[in-house]
Design a protein around this motif. Structure first.
Motif, PDB file in Angstrom:
ATOM      1  N   GLN A 113       0.824  -1.215   0.000  1.00 41.60           N
ATOM      2  CA  GLN A 113       0.000   0.000   0.000  1.00 41.60           C
ATOM      3  C   GLN A 113       0.858   1.264   0.000  1.00 41.60           C
ATOM      4  O   GLN A 113       0.458   2.291  -0.576  1.00 41.60           O
ATOM      5  N   ALA A 114       2.034   1.195   0.631  1.00 43.51           N
ATOM      6  CA  ALA A 114       2.929   2.353   0.640  1.00 43.51           C
ATOM      7  C   ALA A 114       3.374   2.703  -0.778  1.00 43.51           C
ATOM      8  O   ALA A 114       3.502   3.882  -1.134  1.00 43.51           O
ATOM      9  N   LEU A 115       3.603   1.679  -1.606  1.00 43.68           N
ATOM     10  CA  LEU A 115       3.975   1.943  -2.996  1.00 43.68           C
ATOM     11  C   LEU A 115       2.848   2.642  -3.749  1.00 43.68           C
ATOM     12  O   LEU A 115       3.092   3.462  -4.637  1.00 43.68           O
ATOM     13  N   LYS A 116       1.596   2.328  -3.387  1.00 41.67           N
ATOM     14  CA  LYS A 116       0.450   2.940  -4.066  1.00 41.67           C
ATOM     15  C   LYS A 116       0.185   4.358  -3.578  1.00 41.67           C
ATOM     16  O   LYS A 116      -0.068   5.267  -4.370  1.00 41.67           O
ATOM     17  N   SER A 117       0.235   4.565  -2.262  1.00 43.78           N
ATOM     18  CA  SER A 117      -0.182   5.857  -1.699  1.00 43.78           C
ATOM     19  C   SER A 117       0.982   6.815  -1.458  1.00 43.78           C
ATOM     20  O   SER A 117       0.759   7.997  -1.186  1.00 43.78           O
ATOM     21  N   ASN A 118       2.212   6.319  -1.519  1.00 43.62           N
ATOM     22  CA  ASN A 118       3.406   7.170  -1.426  1.00 43.62           C
ATOM     23  C   ASN A 118       3.379   8.096  -0.212  1.00 43.62           C
ATOM     24  O   ASN A 118       3.487   9.324  -0.337  1.00 43.62           O
ATOM     25  N   PRO A 119       3.250   7.564   1.015  1.00 44.22           N
ATOM     26  CA  PRO A 119       3.179   8.418   2.210  1.00 44.22           C
ATOM     27  C   PRO A 119       4.568   8.844   2.675  1.00 44.22           C
ATOM     28  O   PRO A 119       5.589   8.356   2.171  1.00 44.22           O
ATOM     29  N   GLU A 120       4.591   9.744   3.651  1.00 42.94           N
ATOM     30  CA  GLU A 120       5.868  10.098   4.290  1.00 42.94           C
ATOM     31  C   GLU A 120       6.344   8.943   5.158  1.00 42.94           C
ATOM     32  O   GLU A 120       7.523   8.628   5.197  1.00 42.94           O
ATOM     33  N   TRP A 121       5.423   8.318   5.877  1.00 46.56           N
ATOM     34  CA  TRP A 121       5.721   7.080   6.605  1.00 46.56           C
ATOM     35  C   TRP A 121       4.432   6.298   6.823  1.00 46.56           C
ATOM     36  O   TRP A 121       3.329   6.833   6.668  1.00 46.56           O
ATOM     37  N   ALA A 122       4.597   5.031   7.169  1.00 46.02           N
ATOM     38  CA  ALA A 122       3.452   4.167   7.448  1.00 46.02           C
ATOM     39  C   ALA A 122       3.851   3.178   8.532  1.00 46.02           C
ATOM     40  O   ALA A 122       5.017   2.768   8.622  1.00 46.02           O
ATOM     41  N   THR A 123       2.885   2.808   9.354  1.00 43.16           N
ATOM     42  CA  THR A 123       3.168   1.852  10.423  1.00 43.16           C
ATOM     43  C   THR A 123       1.968   0.945  10.639  1.00 43.16           C
ATOM     44  O   THR A 123       0.823   1.319  10.338  1.00 43.16           O
TER      45      THR A 123
ATOM     46  N   ALA B 240     -10.425   4.840   5.544  1.00 42.36           N
ATOM     47  CA  ALA B 240     -11.101   3.688   4.947  1.00 42.36           C
ATOM     48  C   ALA B 240     -10.464   3.291   3.627  1.00 42.36           C
ATOM     49  O   ALA B 240     -10.373   2.104   3.303  1.00 42.36           O
ATOM     50  N   ALA B 241      -9.995   4.270   2.848  1.00 41.13           N
ATOM     51  CA  ALA B 241      -9.453   3.989   1.521  1.00 41.13           C
ATOM     52  C   ALA B 241      -7.975   3.629   1.545  1.00 41.13           C
ATOM     53  O   ALA B 241      -7.503   2.874   0.685  1.00 41.13           O
ATOM     54  N   VAL B 242      -7.213   4.154   2.523  1.00 40.17           N
ATOM     55  CA  VAL B 242      -5.768   3.949   2.552  1.00 40.17           C
ATOM     56  C   VAL B 242      -5.376   2.858   3.548  1.00 40.17           C
ATOM     57  O   VAL B 242      -4.720   1.871   3.191  1.00 40.17           O
ATOM     58  N   ALA B 243      -5.785   3.013   4.811  1.00 39.87           N
ATOM     59  CA  ALA B 243      -5.402   2.050   5.849  1.00 39.87           C
ATOM     60  C   ALA B 243      -6.330   0.839   5.882  1.00 39.87           C
ATOM     61  O   ALA B 243      -5.916  -0.269   6.244  1.00 39.87           O
ATOM     62  N   GLY B 244      -7.595   1.042   5.497  1.00 44.59           N
ATOM     63  CA  GLY B 244      -8.571  -0.042   5.539  1.00 44.59           C
ATOM     64  C   GLY B 244      -8.159  -1.267   4.746  1.00 44.59           C
ATOM     65  O   GLY B 244      -8.240  -2.402   5.256  1.00 44.59           O
ATOM     66  N   PRO B 245      -7.723  -1.123   3.475  1.00 44.92           N
ATOM     67  CA  PRO B 245      -7.316  -2.302   2.705  1.00 44.92           C
ATOM     68  C   PRO B 245      -6.161  -3.071   3.343  1.00 44.92           C
ATOM     69  O   PRO B 245      -6.096  -4.294   3.233  1.00 44.92           O
TER      70      PRO B 245
ATOM     71  N   TYR C   7      -2.725  14.824   5.570  1.00 46.10           N
ATOM     72  CA  TYR C   7      -3.569  14.108   6.534  1.00 46.10           C
ATOM     73  C   TYR C   7      -2.898  12.822   7.022  1.00 46.10           C
ATOM     74  O   TYR C   7      -1.997  12.278   6.370  1.00 46.10           O
ATOM     75  N   TYR C   8      -3.365  12.364   8.178  1.00 50.24           N
ATOM     76  CA  TYR C   8      -3.087  11.009   8.652  1.00 50.24           C
ATOM     77  C   TYR C   8      -4.301  10.155   8.299  1.00 50.24           C
ATOM     78  O   TYR C   8      -5.447  10.577   8.514  1.00 50.24           O
ATOM     79  N   ALA C   9      -4.071   8.963   7.783  1.00 49.21           N
ATOM     80  CA  ALA C   9      -5.154   8.032   7.469  1.00 49.21           C
ATOM     81  C   ALA C   9      -4.948   6.767   8.297  1.00 49.21           C
ATOM     82  O   ALA C   9      -3.873   6.155   8.232  1.00 49.21           O
ATOM     83  N   SER C  10      -5.955   6.386   9.086  1.00 49.76           N
ATOM     84  CA  SER C  10      -5.800   5.261  10.011  1.00 49.76           C
ATOM     85  C   SER C  10      -7.007   4.331   9.989  1.00 49.76           C
ATOM     86  O   SER C  10      -8.115   4.726   9.606  1.00 49.76           O
ATOM     87  N   PHE C  11      -6.768   3.112  10.413  1.00 50.97           N
ATOM     88  CA  PHE C  11      -7.846   2.199  10.770  1.00 50.97           C
ATOM     89  C   PHE C  11      -7.359   1.373  11.948  1.00 50.97           C
ATOM     90  O   PHE C  11      -6.248   0.829  11.925  1.00 50.97           O
ATOM     91  N   VAL C  12      -8.190   1.281  13.000  1.00 52.82           N
ATOM     92  CA  VAL C  12      -7.832   0.524  14.193  1.00 52.82           C
ATOM     93  C   VAL C  12      -9.024  -0.319  14.612  1.00 52.82           C
ATOM     94  O   VAL C  12     -10.170   0.134  14.541  1.00 52.82           O
TER      95      VAL C  12
ATOM     96  N   LYS D 249       1.008   8.504   7.150  1.00 58.15           N
ATOM     97  CA  LYS D 249       1.153   9.959   7.223  1.00 58.15           C
ATOM     98  C   LYS D 249       1.341  10.520   5.812  1.00 58.15           C
ATOM     99  O   LYS D 249       2.217  10.097   5.068  1.00 58.15           O
ATOM    100  N   LYS D 250       0.482  11.475   5.468  1.00 58.94           N
ATOM    101  CA  LYS D 250       0.521  12.171   4.178  1.00 58.94           C
ATOM    102  C   LYS D 250       0.427  11.221   2.980  1.00 58.94           C
ATOM    103  O   LYS D 250       1.283  11.262   2.071  1.00 58.94           O
ATOM    104  N   PRO D 251      -0.584  10.353   2.944  1.00 57.15           N
ATOM    105  CA  PRO D 251      -0.782   9.554   1.723  1.00 57.15           C
ATOM    106  C   PRO D 251      -1.149  10.470   0.567  1.00 57.15           C
ATOM    107  O   PRO D 251      -1.797  11.499   0.756  1.00 57.15           O
ATOM    108  N   ARG D 252      -0.754  10.108  -0.648  1.00 54.71           N
ATOM    109  CA  ARG D 252      -0.911  11.021  -1.784  1.00 54.71           C
ATOM    110  C   ARG D 252      -2.209  10.822  -2.571  1.00 54.71           C
ATOM    111  O   ARG D 252      -2.831  11.772  -3.002  1.00 54.71           O
ATOM    112  N   ASN D 253      -2.628   9.590  -2.789  1.00 60.12           N
ATOM    113  CA  ASN D 253      -3.760   9.343  -3.682  1.00 60.12           C
ATOM    114  C   ASN D 253      -5.112   9.538  -3.013  1.00 60.12           C
ATOM    115  O   ASN D 253      -6.087   9.905  -3.665  1.00 60.12           O
ATOM    116  N   SER D 254      -5.212   9.267  -1.727  1.00 63.00           N
ATOM    117  CA  SER D 254      -6.452   9.457  -0.979  1.00 63.00           C
ATOM    118  C   SER D 254      -6.080   9.821   0.448  1.00 63.00           C
ATOM    119  O   SER D 254      -5.008   9.454   0.936  1.00 63.00           O
TER     120      SER D 254
END
Length: 699
Positions: free
Chosen positions: A255-265, A560-565, A529-534, A551-556
């Motif tokens: 997903q990081a390759l798709k959304s190109n964020p600053e970081w992901a965890t 729900a759209a970035v962390a959810g998948p 933005y931060y995009a999360s799902f917990v 953190k800072k996803p580019r496409n959405s």
């Protein structure tokens, strides 16, 4: 009169003797401190120069099933004794050739520069000139042994080989930031120590104790005598599950390759025990995404959580009894002018359960402001009662400090702060701190402390066990917990988390989208933005809780759209591999009193058998490496002879022993899988070329 004279005479004699003795002591003191000072300095210098510290073998860091995550294997440093008689005979003729080889090997200086350094060291009669600033492996050692001068060996060519241990991660980058790394050697720390991660936190167990040896010159030949044997480091058994870690890292990376964020965890935790089964941290670099920093719990991952905090606010109101899930609030057309609060879409009149399902900022703020405007301390005190304002004090250093404002503080701005806090702003938490609260909801209200280490072992013997630690036995009443669980299920069935719900099991959780604050504290970055799902799964029998944050996803920008998948992929794969097909609790072989032991070093196996009080071990071969056979519930140790100039047989061994044997035979090793060696690509006993690669399959 005569008696008095006699007594005085005797006193005078005693006094005279004492005076002479005192003078003798003074002379001796002066002699020791001044006259023989040069001699003692020479002795001190001799002891200092010829005393050698023997570093211990650093302990191994293992996964929950014993798979090796970090281990130590031999490395080498090469020195040359430029005052050796053999070197003197050939130095002038071969120094240029040696310089040419060194220049070609390192490619960091010219042949002329290397020759200059060697001649300078030779002129100073350097008896231990270092040729390898960094440790080399076994194959490189063989190259050095064929260099000019050095090819003549220890006495003819002054060759000095120092074996040291180098740190290896057999599973590559898997959980690398959590495992940690060692600092580089320098004058202050000649033996590497833990720099970050578990390597740093458990340094006192992993490092072991140094040994001491002393060098003596006997008839022109230097020999080393060991005075104190080193004590090897202990092993750390972590909670990390290799399969779950691989699933988590792969899903996050994709997903990081798709959304190109600053970081992901992403962090996966076992609900009942708090064991962290997987933790992945990807930071963006020029080369791609790598384990760069611990965003899951470090200060760089501490942020305003946004909508994932709405559950906390609504549980406060439910526990205080000021609202129920069926109470209705009017959110209007998506904009509350009085408080300048917006929603992504108009929800109109909805009840409290739907407020969470639709992730309404206006609805959450209206619940809290209508009930706590006159008594904001009641709201914040209840949050503090949950315990989420306290750091978790995990094993890893550098935890981000949670911050939740309190009425009366200088930065408390009345209803503005109260409203913003209700939907996750004007406060800071790390992803792991947020996850720990949701894990408590999944655990029927019991909040357990997250942990990364289960055991510490010394040569197989159990030294220390870390058991689950209860932080809060019941964060709220069972009634409120039941309502919270139903609301989280509703999010995934009817609300913003519908895309996370799979076909085969229920998921409970919450989406989160929050703005990124500017580094100067003046507002927020535009479009960031931060995009999360917990949440947790399966919802009807929670086994694992999971948080995913970008953190800072580019496409959405939406959770729900970035962390959810990512949450969905991880939960489905783990459900399929761990929950639907659990290991049988009573999976025992016919010889149930015979444990499974890997082939390996004889002394290690004997220590393990002694610690387990096994009485059915037979055979004491002289070889260092032994193989295991089971005959009628009896463990038989058999000689495992390592052939010369032939491929060693490492099938059945642990990965550390296998790497040791193969690299010392001059082979390069590639590993796939976990556990002990099941297959090796080169047939045992066959011939091979130095530097050839052998592939090991583990199981």
């Amino acid at each position: 009169m005569g008696i008095r004279k006699t007594i005085l005479s005797r006193i005078a004699i005693v006094y005279f003797v004492l005076t002479l003795f005192g003078a003798y002591v003074v002379v001796k003191l002066v002699s020791v401190q001044q006259i023989k000072n040069e001699r003692w300095q020479k002795i001190e210098k001799n002891l200092s120069n010829n005393t050698v510290v023997i570093p211990p073998v650093r302990g191994t860091i293992c996964a929950d099933d014993g798979s090796v995550l970090a281990t130590s294997v031999p490395g080498y440093k090469i020195r040359i004794d430029l005052a050796a008689e053999g070197v003197k005979k050939v130095f002038d003729n071969e120094v240029d050739s040696l310089a040419w080889y060194l220049s070609g090997f390192y490619k960091d200086a010219s042949k002329k520069e290397y020759a200059r350094r060697l001649r300078s060291a030779y002129k100073n009669r350097n008896r231990g000139y270092l040729l390898t600033p960094d440790k080399i492996d076994y194959n490189q050692l063989q190259e050095f042994k064929n260099f000019p001068i050095l090819r003549r060996g220890r006495f003819g060519g002054g060759l000095i080989v120092e074996q040291e241990n180098k740190r290896l991660n057999p599973l590559g980058i898997l959980a690398q930031r959590t495992i940690g790394s060692l600092n580089k050697e320098n004058a202050l720390t000649p033996v590497p120590v833990g720099y970050n991660g578990l390597e740093r936190s458990y340094e006192m167990y992993l490092r072991g104790e140094n040994g001491i040896s002393y060098k003596q010159n006997l008839s022109g030949r230097w020999v080393t005598r060991t005075e104190i044997e080193p004590q090897n480091g202990m092993d750390i058994i972590t909670t990390i599950n290799v399969k779950m870690q691989d699933i988590t890292e792969s899903a996050l990376y994709k997903q990081a390759l798709k959304s190109n964020p600053e970081w992901a965890t992403a962090v996966l935790m076992e609900v009942k025990t708090g064991e962290i089964k997987a933790i992945a941290n990807l930071g963006k670099t020029e080369e791609g995404f790598y384990e760069k920093d611990n965003y899951a719990l470090g200060h760089r991952g501490c942020y305003e959580p946004g909508s994932t905090f709405k559950l906390v606010s609504l549980m406060v109101a439910l526990e205080d009894g000021v609202v129920d899930t069926s109470d209705v609030f009017d959110t209007g057309n998506g904009y509350w002018a009085q408080e300048k609060i917006t929603d992504d879409h108009a929800c109109g009149k909805i009840n409290v359960k739907q407020i969470l399902e639709q992730s309404s900022n206006i609805g959450t703020a209206k619940v809290i402001l209508s009930k706590y405007t006159n008594n904001p301390k009641d709201y914040v005190d209840r949050i503090y009662g949950f315990g989420i304002q306290k750091p978790l004090e995990l094993e890893l250093a550098g935890e981000g400090q949670p911050y939740i404002k309190y009425p009366g503080n200088a930065d408390w701005w009345g209803t503005t702060t109260l409203g913003r806090m209700s939907y996750g702003y004007d406060l800071r938490l790390t992803p792991l701190q947020i996850l720990n609260f949701y894990n408590a909801v999944a655990n029927d209200g019991a909040m357990v402390k997250p942990r990364l280490v289960k055991e510490i072992r010394n040569s197989g013997a159990l030294v220390k066990t870390f058991k689950p630690e209860l932080l809060n036995p019941m964060i709220v009443s069972k009634e409120t917990i039941g309502k919270a669980q139903a609301m989280l299920e509703g999010v995934c069935q009817n609300g913003t988390g519908r895309g996370v719900q799979g076909e085969h099991f229920k998921v409970a959780g919450k989406t989160g989208t929050a703005r990124v604050a500017r580094s100067d504290g003046k507002g927020y970055e535009y479009g960031a933005y931060y995009a999360s799902f917990v949440g947790y799964f399966p919802a009807d029998n929670p086994m694992y809780s999971l948080i995913v944050t970008f953190k800072k996803p580019r496409n959405s920008i939406y959770g729900a759209a970035v962390a959810g998948p990512v949450f969905k992929e991880i939960s489905e794969k783990i459900y399929a591999s761990q929950i639907t097909n659990p290991s049988p609790e009573n999976d025992k072989r016919d010889g149930e009193d015979v444990p499974e032991i890997k082939n390996g070093q004889r002394d290690d196996i004997l220590r393990l058998a002694e610690a387990l009080e096994l009485k059915n071990v037979q055979g004491l071969p002289d070889s260092r490496m032994v193989s295991m056979n089971t005959q009628d519930s009896i463990i038989v140790l058999e000689e495992n002879v390592v052939p010369v100039n032939a491929v060693p047989d490492v099938v059945g061994m642990g990965v550390s022993n296998a790497i040791f044997l193969l690299e010392n035979a001059g082979l390069k090793v590639k590993i796939s899988g976990i556990g002990k060696v099941k297959k090796q690509s080169l047939r045992p006993g066959s011939s091979y070329r130095p530097g050839q690669t052998v592939y090991l399959s583990l199981s």
